[in-house]
Design a protein around this motif. Structure first.
Motif, PDB file in Angstrom:
ATOM      1  N   TYR A  56       0.753  -1.122  -0.095  1.00  0.00           N
ATOM      2  CA  TYR A  56       0.023   0.157  -0.018  1.00  0.00           C
ATOM      3  C   TYR A  56       0.913   1.173  -0.074  1.00  0.00           C
ATOM      4  CZ  TYR A  56      -3.485  -3.225   1.394  1.00  0.00           C
ATOM      5  OH  TYR A  56      -4.451  -4.340   1.680  1.00  0.00           O
ATOM      6  N   GLN A  63      -5.965   4.865  -0.501  1.00  0.00           N
ATOM      7  CA  GLN A  63      -5.975   3.568  -0.226  1.00  0.00           C
ATOM      8  C   GLN A  63      -5.752   3.340   1.441  1.00  0.00           C
ATOM      9  OE1 GLN A  63      -2.272   1.884  -1.874  1.00  0.00           O
ATOM     10  NE2 GLN A  63      -2.623   2.999  -3.717  1.00  0.00           N
ATOM     11  N   ARG A  92      -3.596   2.836   8.206  1.00  0.00           N
ATOM     12  CA  ARG A  92      -2.600   2.324   7.277  1.00  0.00           C
ATOM     13  C   ARG A  92      -1.986   1.181   7.157  1.00  0.00           C
ATOM     14  NH1 ARG A  92       0.746   8.165   7.798  1.00  0.00           N
ATOM     15  NH2 ARG A  92       0.822   7.463   9.914  1.00  0.00           N
ATOM     16  N   ASP A  93      -1.715   0.431   6.281  1.00  0.00           N
ATOM     17  CA  ASP A  93      -0.918  -0.644   6.663  1.00  0.00           C
ATOM     18  C   ASP A  93       0.449  -0.615   7.283  1.00  0.00           C
ATOM     19  OD1 ASP A  93      -0.094  -3.386   6.291  1.00  0.00           O
ATOM     20  OD2 ASP A  93       1.031  -2.603   4.463  1.00  0.00           O
ATOM     21  N   SER A  96       3.747  -1.254   5.067  1.00  0.00           N
ATOM     22  CA  SER A  96       4.028  -0.325   4.033  1.00  0.00           C
ATOM     23  C   SER A  96       4.666   0.975   4.921  1.00  0.00           C
ATOM     24  CB  SER A  96       2.600  -0.067   3.143  1.00  0.00           C
ATOM     25  OG  SER A  96       2.319  -1.057   2.644  1.00  0.00           O
TER      26      SER A  96
END
Length: 316
Positions: A56, A63, A92-93, A96
């Motif tokens: 991501y 995203q 958020r991931d 990533s």
């Protein structure tokens, strides 16, 4: 009478010279340095190729889904399989975000050290070679600079800058502000080391020969004296990169560095600190572990380089 043709021996390549040098021999026999370099290379490669490795993009709002916030890592119950290290408070991931944040921390650290080296080497060369009143003035400035800690100078400068330009402008140019303040705050380390080397080198015969040949002071300093000062410069640079990364993380943790929208390791640790006792410990702990490992391997490489480049140590 027979004539024999003598085949000239092939000139060894530059890589083979490095491998067979004293530094290469010392590196191969030092498992700590080998492991540290491997770990640092893996972290650096993963960080700089983050756009190709990360699943991501933490900079792309499309995203990011706030409904995915605070999901745990994959080995804890309740995790989502697409988020290996879980998610942060913004959804958020984390894997990533750590890759992109490590890349940003490395860029700030390396660029800040480059600025330190440029200022410190220039000032050290001038102070050591010219001497006199200029040397006294520059070294007194270095003493004044060293009397203040890097964090104190950075906190004052960044707080004033943030108040002058506003939070929006400051966040937009936070990378450049951090590079500038960390670079300017640490130049005396280089200046004093280079000055000491120049004071020893300028009395040697090769410098007198260069003067007799009519070379100017600038050419003598840059082309003749500076190459003989590179060993301590390399050692200082290795340690200073780790210090710059720690300074950036500290300032971001205090809210004077990178904003949460531009993740660095420090801003990630700061954003998750409020959740560490509420159960979402991974938002702070995992970036913190990455920061500790990164700084540790850089310092270990710096210690090895200091030992192998120290002419006073016996190299058997």
């Amino acid at each position: 009478m027979s004539t024999e043709t003598i085949t000239p021996r092939a000139e060894p390549s530059r890589w083979s010279k490095i491998v067979n040098s004293n530094m290469g021999y010392s590196f191969r026999r030092n498992p700590v340095a080998v492991v540290s370099l491997i770990i640092f290379a893996l972290i650096a490669i993963a960080a700089f190729f983050a756009p190709f490795i990360a699943p991501y993009d933490p900079y792309d709002p499309a995203q990011i889904n706030i409904m995915n916030s605070e999901y745990p890592p994959a080995w804890i119950d309740g995790a989502l399989p697409e988020f290996v290290l879980g998610t942060d408070d913004q959804g958020r991931d984390l894997w990533s975000t750590i890759l992109y944040g490590t890349r940003l921390s490395l860029i700030i650290g390396i660029c800040a050290v480059a600025l330190q080296a440029f200022l410190g080497i220039t000032i050290g060369l001038l102070a050591g070679y010219i001497g006199g009143r200029l040397d006294n003035l520059l070294m007194r400035l270095a003493d004044i600079q060293l009397s203040f800690s890097t964090l104190m100078v950075a906190i004052i400068f960044l707080a004033v800058t943030q108040a002058m330009f506003g939070s929006e402008t400051f966040n937009q140019y936070a990378v450049f502000f951090l590079i500038a303040v960390i670079g300017v705050a640490e130049w005396p380390q280089y200046a004093r080391t280079v000055r000491a080397t120049v004071l020893a080198e300028k009395k040697k015969e090769y410098v007198d020969s260069a003067r007799v040949l009519g070379f100017g002071p600038m050419r003598i300093m840059v082309r003749h004296i500076l190459p003989n000062s590179l060993s301590p410069i390399f050692v200082i640079s290795t340690v200073q990169v780790a210090n710059a990364i720690i300074s950036e993380a500290s300032l971001s943790f205090l809210g004077l560095g990178m904003p949460p929208s531009q993740p660095s390791l420090g801003s990630l640790i700061s954003s998750g600190f409020d959740y560490i006792f509420s159960g979402s410990w991974w938002i702070t702990v995992i970036p913190g572990v990455v920061l500790v490992v990164l700084v540790l391997v850089i310092n270990l490489l710096g210690d090895w380089m200091r030992d192998v480049l120290n002419p006073k140590l016996y190299k058997g």
